[in-house]
Design a protein around this motif. Sequence first.
Motif, short mmCIF file in Angstrom:
data_model
loop_
_atom_site.label_atom_id
_atom_site.label_comp_id
_atom_site.label_asym_id
_atom_site.label_seq_id
_atom_site.Cartn_x
_atom_site.Cartn_y
_atom_site.Cartn_z
N THR A 116 16.91 59.56 104.71
CA THR A 116 15.98 58.43 104.79
C THR A 116 14.54 58.86 104.57
O THR A 116 13.74 58.13 103.98
CB THR A 116 16.11 57.71 106.13
N SER A 117 14.18 60.05 105.02
CA SER A 117 12.79 60.51 104.86
C SER A 117 12.48 60.84 103.40
O SER A 117 11.32 60.75 102.98
CB SER A 117 12.51 61.71 105.76
N MET A 153 19.43 53.31 112.83
CA MET A 153 20.15 54.54 112.49
C MET A 153 19.88 55.61 113.55
O MET A 153 18.74 55.93 113.85
CB MET A 153 19.68 55.06 111.12
N ILE A 154 20.94 56.16 114.10
CA ILE A 154 20.83 57.26 115.06
C ILE A 154 20.50 58.55 114.30
O ILE A 154 21.12 58.85 113.29
CB ILE A 154 22.14 57.45 115.84
N LYS A 169 17.83 58.94 119.88
CA LYS A 169 16.73 58.64 118.96
C LYS A 169 17.23 57.80 117.78
O LYS A 169 18.23 58.15 117.14
CB LYS A 169 16.09 59.93 118.44
N ILE A 170 16.51 56.72 117.49
CA ILE A 170 16.89 55.87 116.38
C ILE A 170 15.68 55.58 115.49
O ILE A 170 14.54 55.65 115.93
CB ILE A 170 17.51 54.54 116.86
N THR A 171 15.97 55.28 114.24
CA THR A 171 14.93 54.91 113.28
C THR A 171 15.53 53.89 112.31
O THR A 171 16.62 53.39 112.52
CB THR A 171 14.39 56.15 112.54
N THR A 172 14.79 53.60 111.26
CA THR A 172 15.26 52.66 110.24
C THR A 172 16.09 53.39 109.20
O THR A 172 15.65 54.40 108.65
CB THR A 172 14.06 51.99 109.55
N ASP A 179 20.96 45.11 111.26
CA ASP A 179 21.35 44.82 112.64
C ASP A 179 22.74 45.37 112.94
O ASP A 179 23.50 44.83 113.75
CB ASP A 179 21.31 43.30 112.92
N VAL A 180 23.07 46.46 112.28
CA VAL A 180 24.35 47.16 112.47
C VAL A 180 24.04 48.64 112.57
O VAL A 180 23.34 49.20 111.72
CB VAL A 180 25.31 46.91 111.29
N CYS A 181 24.55 49.27 113.61
CA CYS A 181 24.41 50.72 113.77
C CYS A 181 25.76 51.38 113.52
O CYS A 181 26.76 51.01 114.13
CB CYS A 181 23.92 51.07 115.17
#
Length: 280
Positions: A116-117, A153-154, A169-172, A179-181
Amino acid sequence: MKNNATSAPVPNGKLMVIGGAEQKESNNRPESHKDLLLQFLELCGKSKHIEIITTAGTEEIDETYKQYDDCFRKLSAKSTGHIHHDFREQVSDDLLERINLANGFFFTSGDQLKLTSIYGGTKMMSQLKQRYIEDKIIIGGTSAGAMAMSTPMIFAGSGETEMVAGEVKITTGFEFLKDVCIDTHFVHRGRFVRMAQVIATNPACIGIGIEENTAIIISEGLKAQVMGCGVVISIDGERSRGSNITRFDENRKITIRDLRVSILSDGETFELPVRNPPHL
């Protein structure tokens, strides 16, 4: 499809979200369960050009690509490409043509935060999302590659840590699922408590834990089917109560009451709930 206050585009593409450790050889698998990677290719259609994205990995990158390339070619893929970046500045617009030509995309395992980063907000990711909405492509991911598809996202928190309020810890994520992990290796690594923590932070979200060598196939953005040798566990906090998640500064173990849990196996279907207004 035109977006307005009450609707959002229905994706023409499909997602295949794998819980990790999928079998890459057909030997010794139960006859009652179809090979997950074979199913991935069948969803890709006739041309079967696959871009294998190994960016989540940090070592043995070429070997990882070769392993999937060999597997996909044995299972009838006509060709594959290899996408890998270690730094965000390496991602160039030259990839856009490749994104336009592939029938399938497969994110391998490693570190979801690295994914993601590096790719968040890039033209490459924007183009991939656009194709997912407009075209009948298939986007697959395993382990970290699966977790990155979701939002929230964990990215950290396991073992003793996951039981302490506020320590997960979670982020986008990439937001293919909103709205689903997603969590992976779910039963094998005992990750139920950390998923419950995520749901406690926002009960409008649903948690989906996927066991190894197991997947969910998602069509039309909402309709899910379980496939594979293990189980999928959904955790719904809509009617939950008694959470102490806001008291994270006290180093307390997590408490949350009345979660709704479903355990689903091969062939079962379910629909992802939509509790927030539709949004792109």
